[in-house]
Scaffold this motif. Structure first.
Motif, PDB file in Angstrom:
ATOM      1  N   GLY A 266      -2.129   7.773   7.441  1.00 51.52           N
ATOM      2  CA  GLY A 266      -0.668   7.875   7.389  1.00 51.52           C
ATOM      3  C   GLY A 266      -0.227   8.754   6.226  1.00 51.52           C
ATOM      4  N   THR A 267       0.889   9.454   6.413  1.00 49.69           N
ATOM      5  CA  THR A 267       1.476  10.254   5.340  1.00 49.69           C
ATOM      6  C   THR A 267       2.654   9.474   4.759  1.00 49.69           C
ATOM      7  N   VAL A 268       2.636   9.285   3.438  1.00 51.31           N
ATOM      8  CA  VAL A 268       3.657   8.485   2.756  1.00 51.31           C
ATOM      9  C   VAL A 268       4.575   9.416   1.975  1.00 51.31           C
ATOM     10  N   ALA A 269       5.870   9.148   2.008  1.00 52.70           N
ATOM     11  CA  ALA A 269       6.829   9.942   1.234  1.00 52.70           C
ATOM     12  C   ALA A 269       6.811   9.481  -0.225  1.00 52.70           C
ATOM     13  N   CYS A 270       5.781   9.900  -0.930  1.00 49.81           N
ATOM     14  CA  CYS A 270       5.678   9.662  -2.374  1.00 49.81           C
ATOM     15  C   CYS A 270       4.664  10.645  -2.928  1.00 49.81           C
ATOM     16  N   GLY A 271       5.066  11.404  -3.934  1.00 48.28           N
ATOM     17  CA  GLY A 271       4.155  12.390  -4.515  1.00 48.28           C
ATOM     18  C   GLY A 271       4.261  12.376  -6.026  1.00 48.28           C
ATOM     19  N   TYR A 272       3.594  13.336  -6.650  1.00 52.27           N
ATOM     20  CA  TYR A 272       3.616  13.300  -8.119  1.00 52.27           C
ATOM     21  C   TYR A 272       4.975  13.658  -8.686  1.00 52.27           C
ATOM     22  N   ALA A 273       5.826  14.331  -7.909  1.00 53.62           N
ATOM     23  CA  ALA A 273       7.177  14.607  -8.416  1.00 53.62           C
ATOM     24  C   ALA A 273       8.054  13.349  -8.406  1.00 53.62           C
ATOM     25  N   ASP A 274       7.541  12.271  -7.828  1.00 53.43           N
ATOM     26  CA  ASP A 274       8.255  10.988  -7.911  1.00 53.43           C
ATOM     27  C   ASP A 274       7.777  10.172  -9.111  1.00 53.43           C
ATOM     28  N   GLY A 275       6.737  10.651  -9.769  1.00 57.38           N
ATOM     29  CA  GLY A 275       6.212   9.943 -10.927  1.00 57.38           C
ATOM     30  C   GLY A 275       4.855   9.311 -10.680  1.00 57.38           C
ATOM     31  N   TYR A 276       4.388   9.360  -9.436  1.00 58.50           N
ATOM     32  CA  TYR A 276       3.054   8.835  -9.138  1.00 58.50           C
ATOM     33  C   TYR A 276       2.027   9.762  -9.800  1.00 58.50           C
ATOM     34  N   PRO A 277       0.948   9.203 -10.379  1.00 53.90           N
ATOM     35  CA  PRO A 277       0.060  10.092 -11.142  1.00 53.90           C
ATOM     36  C   PRO A 277      -0.634  11.151 -10.284  1.00 53.90           C
ATOM     37  N   ARG A 278      -0.593  12.369 -10.734  1.00 54.19           N
ATOM     38  CA  ARG A 278      -1.243  13.488 -10.060  1.00 54.19           C
ATOM     39  C   ARG A 278      -2.758  13.290 -10.017  1.00 54.19           C
ATOM     40  N   VAL A 288       0.206  -1.174   2.776  1.00 55.52           N
ATOM     41  CA  VAL A 288       0.916  -0.692   3.970  1.00 55.52           C
ATOM     42  C   VAL A 288       1.088  -1.879   4.908  1.00 55.52           C
ATOM     43  N   ASN A 289       2.316  -2.114   5.327  1.00 58.67           N
ATOM     44  CA  ASN A 289       2.562  -3.249   6.228  1.00 58.67           C
ATOM     45  C   ASN A 289       2.025  -4.564   5.660  1.00 58.67           C
ATOM     46  N   GLY A 290       2.054  -4.716   4.356  1.00 58.50           N
ATOM     47  CA  GLY A 290       1.567  -5.952   3.744  1.00 58.50           C
ATOM     48  C   GLY A 290       0.059  -6.018   3.566  1.00 58.50           C
ATOM     49  N   VAL A 291      -0.662  -4.956   3.938  1.00 56.03           N
ATOM     50  CA  VAL A 291      -2.127  -4.967   3.852  1.00 56.03           C
ATOM     51  C   VAL A 291      -2.578  -3.970   2.790  1.00 56.03           C
ATOM     52  N   ARG A 292      -3.512  -4.427   1.935  1.00 55.56           N
ATOM     53  CA  ARG A 292      -3.982  -3.523   0.873  1.00 55.56           C
ATOM     54  C   ARG A 292      -4.945  -2.503   1.449  1.00 55.56           C
ATOM     55  N   THR A 293      -4.632  -1.221   1.247  1.00 61.47           N
ATOM     56  CA  THR A 293      -5.516  -0.150   1.684  1.00 61.47           C
ATOM     57  C   THR A 293      -5.620   0.863   0.551  1.00 61.47           C
ATOM     58  N   GLN A 294      -5.950   2.118   0.849  1.00 62.39           N
ATOM     59  CA  GLN A 294      -6.184   3.062  -0.240  1.00 62.39           C
ATOM     60  C   GLN A 294      -5.668   4.451   0.088  1.00 62.39           C
ATOM     61  N   MET A 295      -5.409   5.185  -0.982  1.00 68.49           N
ATOM     62  CA  MET A 295      -5.081   6.598  -0.866  1.00 68.49           C
ATOM     63  C   MET A 295      -6.340   7.387  -0.506  1.00 68.49           C
ATOM     64  N   LEU A 296      -6.153   8.521   0.164  1.00 68.45           N
ATOM     65  CA  LEU A 296      -7.291   9.385   0.497  1.00 68.45           C
ATOM     66  C   LEU A 296      -7.006  10.809   0.036  1.00 68.45           C
ATOM     67  N   SER A 300      -0.049  15.244  -3.167  1.00 63.71           N
ATOM     68  CA  SER A 300       0.779  16.454  -3.254  1.00 63.71           C
ATOM     69  C   SER A 300       2.021  16.148  -4.087  1.00 63.71           C
ATOM     70  N   MET A 301       2.877  17.144  -4.227  1.00 66.88           N
ATOM     71  CA  MET A 301       4.100  16.937  -5.009  1.00 66.88           C
ATOM     72  C   MET A 301       4.986  15.855  -4.385  1.00 66.88           C
ATOM     73  N   ASP A 302       5.044  15.821  -3.060  1.00 70.09           N
ATOM     74  CA  ASP A 302       5.999  14.946  -2.389  1.00 70.09           C
ATOM     75  C   ASP A 302       5.382  13.929  -1.437  1.00 70.09           C
ATOM     76  N   MET A 303       4.080  14.013  -1.214  1.00 70.23           N
ATOM     77  CA  MET A 303       3.450  13.155  -0.205  1.00 70.23           C
ATOM     78  C   MET A 303       2.054  12.753  -0.627  1.00 70.23           C
ATOM     79  N   MET A 304       1.590  11.663  -0.025  1.00 66.41           N
ATOM     80  CA  MET A 304       0.187  11.287  -0.161  1.00 66.41           C
ATOM     81  C   MET A 304      -0.298  10.776   1.196  1.00 66.41           C
ATOM     82  N   THR A 305      -1.622  10.732   1.352  1.00 61.86           N
ATOM     83  CA  THR A 305      -2.212  10.238   2.600  1.00 61.86           C
ATOM     84  C   THR A 305      -2.908   8.916   2.332  1.00 61.86           C
ATOM     85  N   VAL A 306      -2.724   7.970   3.258  1.00 59.37           N
ATOM     86  CA  VAL A 306      -3.361   6.654   3.088  1.00 59.37           C
ATOM     87  C   VAL A 306      -4.176   6.303   4.330  1.00 59.37           C
ATOM     88  N   ASP A 307      -5.166   5.472   4.105  1.00 54.24           N
ATOM     89  CA  ASP A 307      -6.077   5.030   5.162  1.00 54.24           C
ATOM     90  C   ASP A 307      -5.397   3.909   5.965  1.00 54.24           C
TER      91      ASP A 307
END
Ligand SMILES: *Cc1c(COP(=O)(O)O)cnc(C)c1O
Length: 357
Positions: A266-278, A288-296, A300-307
């Motif tokens: 999944g692509t999440v609307a959160c990137g390092y320009a939101d303050g998430y560490p680069r 995601v949906n109450g379940v712990r998963t991980q970034m992959l 990016s500046m505005d997005m991240m990908t999750v499993d």
């Protein structure tokens, strides 16, 4: 619809955390440390919910003036002191307590006129070697300060380098105790780590920052898991796209992650320009949906990908918690090797913040 990212400030958690600290430190008075816009939480909206504190500590004159203009009448402490002699006019006008850590500051005070004597925190360098007078000069400096008529109350202040670690405070505390032996002077030593783990440091006043916001002074959530502190900020967003990958497909800038088998991401609307560490990378936890998963892969500046493997129900619009009440900010910070403090303070201006009970 606005972009789905937002931060929520949980006021009940904030009040809970102040009560937990109050309980820990007994009769010591509490400076609520609200520097850096209250560690990214928004000073303007949270300070009224910390009004059980005995004072506010910060270092930016604008933040001090904001508190006075909004009606705070009790003490305000300038943790880095003043930067030039002209600043003393603001200290006088707004009745601020200032750290004094260098000789030029004493001279500037002596040369100034005040409507009332000013209260100072005379800083002792007990081993951190950042600010303060060396131990072997402290008593002489104190005598000087006591003879300056523009100075009212004087408090001995020092700061610990390792209150969050196994190394602890003993060595510095020995320096402080030997310097202050026989002196009739109130003391302010403890930061959050010392408030939680070193009761012998509590003295007259403590300075609590990170614990108020529900993160760990050590950067490890396990260290505060049974203390009763609650996360004050939660950062949330949503899945805005879903991709189905085949074995060998890659993700994001630098193609840093390669799928080893077919998978949904999944692509999440959160990137390092939101303050998430680069520096976050594969393995950084996300809910995601109450379940712990991980970034992959890389963020990016505005997005991240999750499993989405552990949460097959997830789809566009599914809720994502980046950190907060279900995912300690310290757990997120630990993967890229930083601490919760940095993530909270770095929350970007573009992220809308709201408060709730
Ligand atoms: C920031 C700061 C604190 C608060 O530290 P925490 O670890 O957040 O509790 C205390 N004292 C001084 C001098 C500081 O600069």
């Amino acid at each position: 619809m606005p972009r789905p990212i937002s931060a929520t400030i949980h006021l009940d958690a904030l009040e809970n955390n102040l009560a937990v600290i109050r309980n820990k430190v007994g009769n010591s008075k509490i400076w609520a440390v609200v520097k850096a816009n209250a560690y990214g939480h928004g000073l303007r909206c949270i300070w009224p919910h910390l009004d059980q504190a005995d004072g506010f500590a910060l270092l930016d004159f604008n933040e001090a003036i904001l508190l006075r203009k909004q009606g705070w009448q009790r003490p305000i402490l300038l943790l880095e002191g003043f930067f030039q002699p002209e600043d003393l006019r603001i200290i006088d006008e707004y009745q601020l307590t200032t750290v004094v850590h260098s000789h030029w500051q004493l001279k500037a005070i002596e040369a100034a006129n005040f409507s009332n004597p000013i209260n100072i925190y005379l800083k002792l360098n007990s081993g951190m070697n950042r600010l303060g007078f060396p131990a072997d000069q402290y008593r002489d400096v104190l005598s000087l300060a006591r003879n300056i008529r523009q100075i009212g109350q004087i408090t001995l202040m020092s700061h610990f380098a390792n209150a969050d670690k196994k190394i602890g405070v003993t060595e510095q505390l020995n320096v402080i105790d030997s310097v202050s032996q026989g002196l009739n002077i109130s003391q302010c030593l403890a930061n959050s780590g010392a408030c939680l783990w070193y009761p012998q440091t509590h003295r007259d006043w403590v300075r609590t920052g990170i614990a108020l916001y529900g993160a760990s002074p050590s950067g490890k959530w396990e260290d505060i898991a049974d203390v009763g502190l609650k996360a004050v900020m939660s950062l949330k967003s949503e899945i805005i796209a879903v991709q189905n990958l085949k074995a060998g497909d890659k993700i994001g800038y630098g193609s840093k992650y390669t799928a080893s088998c077919p998978m949904r991401v999944g692509t999440v609307a959160c990137g390092y320009a939101d303050g998430y560490p680069r520096s976050a990378m594969t393995g950084t936890p996300v809910i995601v949906n109450g379940v712990r998963t991980q970034m992959l892969g890389a963020i990016s500046m505005d997005m991240m990908t999750v499993d989405l493997t552990p949460c097959p129900q997830a789809q566009i619009g599914s809720p994502v918690e980046l950190w907060g009440q279900n995912l300690p900010v310290d757990d997120v910070a630990g993967v890229p090797g930083t601490i919760g403090y940095e993530l909270l303070c770095a929350l970007a201006d573009r992220v809308p913040v709201s408060v709730c009970r």
